[in-house]
Each structure stands twice: as structure tokens, then as C-alpha cells.
Design a protein around this motif. Structure first.
Motif, PDB file in Angstrom:
ATOM      1  N   LYS A 140      13.929   8.085   7.794  1.00 28.25           N
ATOM      2  CA  LYS A 140      14.553   6.782   7.554  1.00 28.25           C
ATOM      3  C   LYS A 140      15.747   6.624   8.486  1.00 28.25           C
ATOM      4  O   LYS A 140      16.504   7.570   8.702  1.00 28.25           O
ATOM      5  CB  LYS A 140      15.015   6.654   6.103  1.00 28.25           C
ATOM      6  CG  LYS A 140      15.658   5.311   5.771  1.00 28.25           C
ATOM      7  CD  LYS A 140      16.079   5.231   4.315  1.00 28.25           C
ATOM      8  CE  LYS A 140      16.752   3.892   4.010  1.00 28.25           C
ATOM      9  NZ  LYS A 140      17.198   3.819   2.594  1.00 28.25           N
ATOM     10  N   ARG A 168      11.589   2.118  13.752  1.00 32.22           N
ATOM     11  CA  ARG A 168      11.888   2.960  12.591  1.00 32.22           C
ATOM     12  C   ARG A 168      10.839   2.775  11.494  1.00 32.22           C
ATOM     13  O   ARG A 168      10.445   3.735  10.829  1.00 32.22           O
ATOM     14  CB  ARG A 168      13.284   2.676  12.049  1.00 32.22           C
ATOM     15  CG  ARG A 168      13.406   1.446  11.154  1.00 32.22           C
ATOM     16  CD  ARG A 168      14.751   1.350  10.457  1.00 32.22           C
ATOM     17  NE  ARG A 168      14.784   0.230   9.529  1.00 32.22           N
ATOM     18  CZ  ARG A 168      14.511   0.315   8.234  1.00 32.22           C
ATOM     19  NH1 ARG A 168      14.188   1.477   7.693  1.00 32.22           N
ATOM     20  NH2 ARG A 168      14.552  -0.742   7.455  1.00 32.22           N
ATOM     21  N   LEU A 169      10.357   1.533  11.300  1.00 33.36           N
ATOM     22  CA  LEU A 169       9.328   1.286  10.288  1.00 33.36           C
ATOM     23  C   LEU A 169       8.007   1.940  10.675  1.00 33.36           C
ATOM     24  O   LEU A 169       7.300   2.486   9.828  1.00 33.36           O
ATOM     25  CB  LEU A 169       9.136  -0.223  10.097  1.00 33.36           C
ATOM     26  CG  LEU A 169      10.271  -0.971   9.400  1.00 33.36           C
ATOM     27  CD1 LEU A 169       9.946  -2.463   9.309  1.00 33.36           C
ATOM     28  CD2 LEU A 169      10.549  -0.413   8.002  1.00 33.36           C
ATOM     29  N   HIS A 202      14.464  -1.552  14.723  1.00 30.95           N
ATOM     30  CA  HIS A 202      13.968  -1.733  13.357  1.00 30.95           C
ATOM     31  C   HIS A 202      12.447  -1.585  13.309  1.00 30.95           C
ATOM     32  O   HIS A 202      11.903  -0.922  12.419  1.00 30.95           O
ATOM     33  CB  HIS A 202      14.380  -3.111  12.835  1.00 30.95           C
ATOM     34  CG  HIS A 202      13.951  -3.390  11.430  1.00 30.95           C
ATOM     35  ND1 HIS A 202      14.472  -2.720  10.338  1.00 30.95           N
ATOM     36  CD2 HIS A 202      13.035  -4.260  10.931  1.00 30.95           C
ATOM     37  CE1 HIS A 202      13.891  -3.162   9.240  1.00 30.95           C
ATOM     38  NE2 HIS A 202      13.023  -4.094   9.573  1.00 30.95           N
ATOM     39  N   ARG A 203      11.765  -2.190  14.274  1.00 34.38           N
ATOM     40  CA  ARG A 203      10.301  -2.065  14.320  1.00 34.38           C
ATOM     41  C   ARG A 203       9.885  -0.615  14.536  1.00 34.38           C
ATOM     42  O   ARG A 203       8.933  -0.123  13.914  1.00 34.38           O
ATOM     43  CB  ARG A 203       9.731  -2.952  15.446  1.00 34.38           C
ATOM     44  CG  ARG A 203       9.774  -4.439  15.147  1.00 34.38           C
ATOM     45  CD  ARG A 203       8.903  -5.212  16.124  1.00 34.38           C
ATOM     46  NE  ARG A 203       9.367  -5.088  17.501  1.00 34.38           N
ATOM     47  CZ  ARG A 203      10.237  -5.935  18.066  1.00 34.38           C
ATOM     48  NH1 ARG A 203      10.735  -6.945  17.375  1.00 34.38           N
ATOM     49  NH2 ARG A 203      10.600  -5.753  19.335  1.00 34.38           N
ATOM     50  N   TYR A 248       6.324   4.915   8.472  1.00 27.90           N
ATOM     51  CA  TYR A 248       4.968   4.749   7.931  1.00 27.90           C
ATOM     52  C   TYR A 248       4.079   5.922   8.337  1.00 27.90           C
ATOM     53  O   TYR A 248       3.318   6.460   7.522  1.00 27.90           O
ATOM     54  CB  TYR A 248       4.366   3.434   8.410  1.00 27.90           C
ATOM     55  CG  TYR A 248       2.942   3.214   7.960  1.00 27.90           C
ATOM     56  CD1 TYR A 248       2.622   3.170   6.600  1.00 27.90           C
ATOM     57  CD2 TYR A 248       1.915   3.062   8.889  1.00 27.90           C
ATOM     58  CE1 TYR A 248       1.308   2.983   6.181  1.00 27.90           C
ATOM     59  CE2 TYR A 248       0.611   2.880   8.483  1.00 27.90           C
ATOM     60  CZ  TYR A 248       0.317   2.837   7.124  1.00 27.90           C
ATOM     61  OH  TYR A 248      -0.979   2.663   6.707  1.00 27.90           O
ATOM     62  N   SER A 253       6.078   1.958   4.519  1.00 25.02           N
ATOM     63  CA  SER A 253       7.181   2.384   5.391  1.00 25.02           C
ATOM     64  C   SER A 253       8.407   2.818   4.605  1.00 25.02           C
ATOM     65  O   SER A 253       9.175   3.665   5.069  1.00 25.02           O
ATOM     66  CB  SER A 253       7.575   1.243   6.333  1.00 25.02           C
ATOM     67  OG  SER A 253       6.520   0.919   7.198  1.00 25.02           O
ATOM     68  N   THR A 254       8.589   2.234   3.412  1.00 20.50           N
ATOM     69  CA  THR A 254       9.836   2.486   2.680  1.00 20.50           C
ATOM     70  C   THR A 254       9.652   3.214   1.358  1.00 20.50           C
ATOM     71  O   THR A 254      10.636   3.664   0.772  1.00 20.50           O
ATOM     72  CB  THR A 254      10.568   1.159   2.411  1.00 20.50           C
ATOM     73  OG1 THR A 254       9.696   0.267   1.689  1.00 20.50           O
ATOM     74  CG2 THR A 254      10.983   0.491   3.716  1.00 20.50           C
TER      75      THR A 254
END
Length: 427
Positions: free
Chosen positions: A321, A357-358, A354-355, A362, A416-417
Motif C-alpha cells: 500500500k 499503486r492500485l 495512484h494508478r 491488486y 486493490s484495497t
């Protein structure tokens, strides 16, 4: 009967401060309201970590005042930018004056206005000696100190919390034992920087963890954020402490930038190579480590090459994360005086990271599907179902579960989260 509602924003450290104020108010004979609407006074325990947060705090205070509520302002914002506090408030307390919350309301009731902010640098307040409101739940926050030993050029929080004051280990252990005796199953160790805990009193975080994990009982410990420049000083000792099954395999280690020149300008006092050394050592000896990090994009002087270095670091290290923040100048900081990057460029870099990291999160989370892991059940989840935390503090949503139970769960889905799973019935 005067009714008071305390609402805290920001870090878990602030949440603990809010519960201290609630206990003091009850002891003084005030009633705690269920919500702001039913309160005569609202204590707004503010955060000031970013410019958007400051604006949110100022707006909230104005809204409450405009609705006819009397407001006491506390927390970091009263130190960082007192001009942002609406002058109509009924009192202002600094972070080391929260023990005066009942006095502030008493003064306001008599038509006065208590302002207790000055002199905070010299004031020593051991908050573990103050009472605390015990709220229902599985997790309990135990502050282990206040302030830090860093001088980051962008940070205004240190103007509020000051230089490190570590709380005595015996006090911390006593609070942990009391929390466990009251039924809590998860202890969150919180500070501005847990990595420098004890440096001012001749001990360190690893020794504290050893004392806590020696306490009898089946419980879990989550360690809060720690900065690399301190961790590297006792790295092997800390990793040894993490081997205890009571400690979540969770490491929050902010890197902030993947470029050494930017780190130098930030005043971070470590290199990219040292950050990677810590991560490699943890991953080598702590299987299943859940690595969280923080990155600031758009810091003054961040060139295209410097940002690309950050992107490459992320691709190499692949954290579980990343908390991505767009740089915003904070009042009184050194970095606020430097030339700022255009807003469009900062947004563009933030979106790209941001893209990325997601995508990485995932890909990592997918590897958990079909595995059976131990989970501590927390309670009703914000995403529906029952929320829990895995052995390495990943969020997981279950169809059923009793808060406080440690159960085995088969992971059935990954995003992803967070994860989803089903309880493995014991034979």
C-alpha cells in the motif's frame, strides 16, 4: 446538565487525545452527548497535516458556530495556523493542554474564554497518567510518546507536537494490561514516529515490543509509522521483536521520495538505498510482510527525473500500500518558502502514481486468493459484512464473525484495497 461532544480528526494519536478529554469531562460532571446536534459544546480536536485538511477543519468549526453550537478548538491546527480558527470559538487548547478541557468549558459557562497554547514547548504532560474513556471495541490505541526527532522541511505537525517525549515503558505496559483485561484484543502503538521511541530515555521500540509481547494472553499488536533513519539504528533487534506471533507482520515505513536529492531537501536524513536495505531485511526474515509506505509528489524542486526515480523505486520495492499525497505548503515550514511546482504537474504525477499503486496492490492481493490465513474479527465493516484483519493487517471482509475472535479464513476474492473470505469451520 451541560452536554459535550468530542470529535477527533486525523491520526490515532489524536483519537487517544479525544478519549482522554472525554474521560476528564465525565469526571468533572459533564454529560457526553451522542452526537453534535444534542451537544451544548462541541470540542473539535483538529488535524493540520495538509492544507486541504486545514481548510476542512476551519470549515467544520464555522459550520458548528453558525448552527448555534459553542466550540472548543483543540489539536494541531491551533499551533500550526491559529489564524484559521474562527475567533467566535469559546476556548482554544493546545495539544499539551487537553487536561484543561473541563476548565475551558467552566470558564466559557461563566462568560470567559480560556486560551492555553503558549508555553507548550516547555510543558511536560505525560498523557498516560491521565484518565481515558474505555469505548466498546476490539482495538485500543496506546500512545507511546509525543513529538519526534526529525526536522522535515515540509512538516508542520512538529510545531504542534514538539520534540520527542517517550512515555515510560512501565506506564505503557500497564495500559496494555488494563486494555486486555477489559476485553480488547488488538493494541495499536501510536506516536508521531514510533521508530525513535525511547531514544530520549535510554531504550527503543524493540525492547518495548518484547515487554508487551511477554504479557500473557492471545492478542495482537500493530506498530504505527516509523521513519527509516531511526529504524536502521536497531534494525536487527526490531526484526527479532517482530518474530513474535503477537506482532502483526505490518511495517509502515514512509519513503516520501525515490530520489536522494529530494530526500535531502525534505530533511529526511536517510537515502533511498537505506530504505531499500530495511525493506529487504524485513522481507528476508518476516515472511508475508505487509509493507505500507508514504510518498509526497510535487515537492519543490522535484524534476521529471526525480519523479521517475520515485516511480522506479515503487516498481522495484512493490509496497502493498502507498499513501500518495500531493505536496501542499504548510505555514512556517522551510519548504513553503521555495518555488512551488505548477498544480497541473503535481496532479498529473499524483494520478500516475495512484494508478501504479492500485495495480501493484491488486497483483499482490491476488496471490492471497485460496490461501487460509488467521484473522482477528473487528466488527461491522464500512464496505458491508464483517471486517477483520489478517495476520499482516490486511483488511478482509467476511460474511460472519464475532468481534474479538481469532479465526481461520479462506480468502476467496481480492481487490486493490481489501480482501474477501469465508470462515473455515473447525473440525
Amino acid at each position: 446538565m451541560v452536554r459535550v461532544y468530542v470529535e477527533s480528526y486525523g491520526c490515532s494519536r489524536n483519537k487517544a487525545d479525544g478519549e482522554i478529554m472525554e474521560a476528564i469531562l465525565l469526571k468533572a460532571g459533564y454529560e457526553l452527548a451522542e452526537n453534535p446536534e444534542k451537544a451544548d459544546y462541541v470540542v473539535v480536536n483538529t488535524c493540520a497535516v495538509k492544507d486541504p485538511t486545514e481548510l476542512k477543519m476551519a470549515k467544520r468549526i464555522r459550520e458548528l458556530l453558525d448552527s448555534g453550537k459553542r466550540v472548543i478548538a483543540t489539536g494541531c491546527l491551533v499551533h500550526v495556523n491559529p489564524d484559521a480558527i474562527d475567533p467566535r470559538v469559546s476556548g482554544i487548547l493546545g495539544v499539551k493542554s487537553i487536561d484543561r478541557i473541563a476548565e475551558a468549558i467552566s470558564v466559557a459557562e461563566r462568560g470567559g474564554k480560556l486560551i492555553s497554547v503558549e508555553g507548550w514547548r516547555e510543558k511536560s504532560l505525560d498523557k498516560l497518567e491521565l484518565p481515558r474513556l474505555w469505548k466498546p471495541g476490539v482495538s485500543f490505541v496506546v500512545p507511546i510518546g509525543e513529538g519526534c526527532l526529525n526536522a522535515c522541511t515540509y512538516c508542520a505537525t512538529r510545531f504542534a507536537r514538539g520534540v520527542l517525549k517517550s512515555y515510560k515503558p512501565e506506564f505503557i505496559v500497564r495500559w496494555v494490561k488494563e486494555a486486555l483485561a477489559r476485553g480488547y484484543r488488538e493494541i495499536v502503538l501510536s506516536s508521531e514516529d514510533t521508530g525513535c521511541y525511547g531514544f530520549d530515555i535510554g531504550t527503543n521500540l524493540a525492547k518495548l515490543l518484547d515487554e508487551i509481547t511477554a504479557i500473557e494472553g492471545d492478542f495482537r499488536v500493530r506498530v504505527g509509522m516509523m521513519n527509516p533513519n531511526h529504524v536502521i539504528k536497531f534494525l536487527d533487534e526490531l526484526i527479532d521483536a517482530y518474530h513474535d506471533k503477537k506482532v502483526y507482520r505490518f511495517l509502515h515505513l514512509p519513503v516520501q521520495s525515490g530520489d536522494n536529492e529530494i530526500l535531502r531537501k525534505m530533511g529526511r536524513n536517510y537515502t533511498v538505498e537505506e530504505f531499500e536495505e530495511i525493506v529487504k531485511a524485513f522481507r528476508r526474515k518476516i515472511p508475508g510482510l505487509n509493507l505500507n509506505t508514504d510518498i509526497i509528489v510535487g515537492f519543490p524542486g522535484e524534476t521529471d527525473e526525480a519523479f521517475e526515480n520515485t516511480v522506479e523505486l515503487v516498481k522495484r520495492v512493490r509496497p502493498d500500500k502507498i499513501n500518495v499525497s500531493r505536496y501542499s505548503a504548510r505555514p512556517g515550514t522551510i519548504a513553503s518558502r521555495w518555488k512551488q511546482l505548477p498544480g497541473w504537474k503535481v496532479k498529473e504525477r499524483s494520478r500516475l502514481l495512484h494508478r501504479l499503486r492500485l495495480q501493484i496492490a491488486y497483483e499482490i492481493n491476488k496471490t492471497y486468493v485460496e490461501k487460509t490465513v488467521e484473522v482477528l474479527v473487528h466488527g461491522s465493516g464500512k464496505k458491508g459484512g464483517i471486517e477483520g484483519r489478517t495476520f499482516n493487517y490486511k483488511e478482509i471482509i467476511l460474511d460472519s464473525g464475532t468481534p474479538g475472535d481469532l479465526i481461520n479464513v479462506r480468502i476467496t476474492w481480492a481487490g486493490s484495497t481489501y480482501l474477501r473470505g469465508s470462515v473455515v469451520e473447525s473440525e
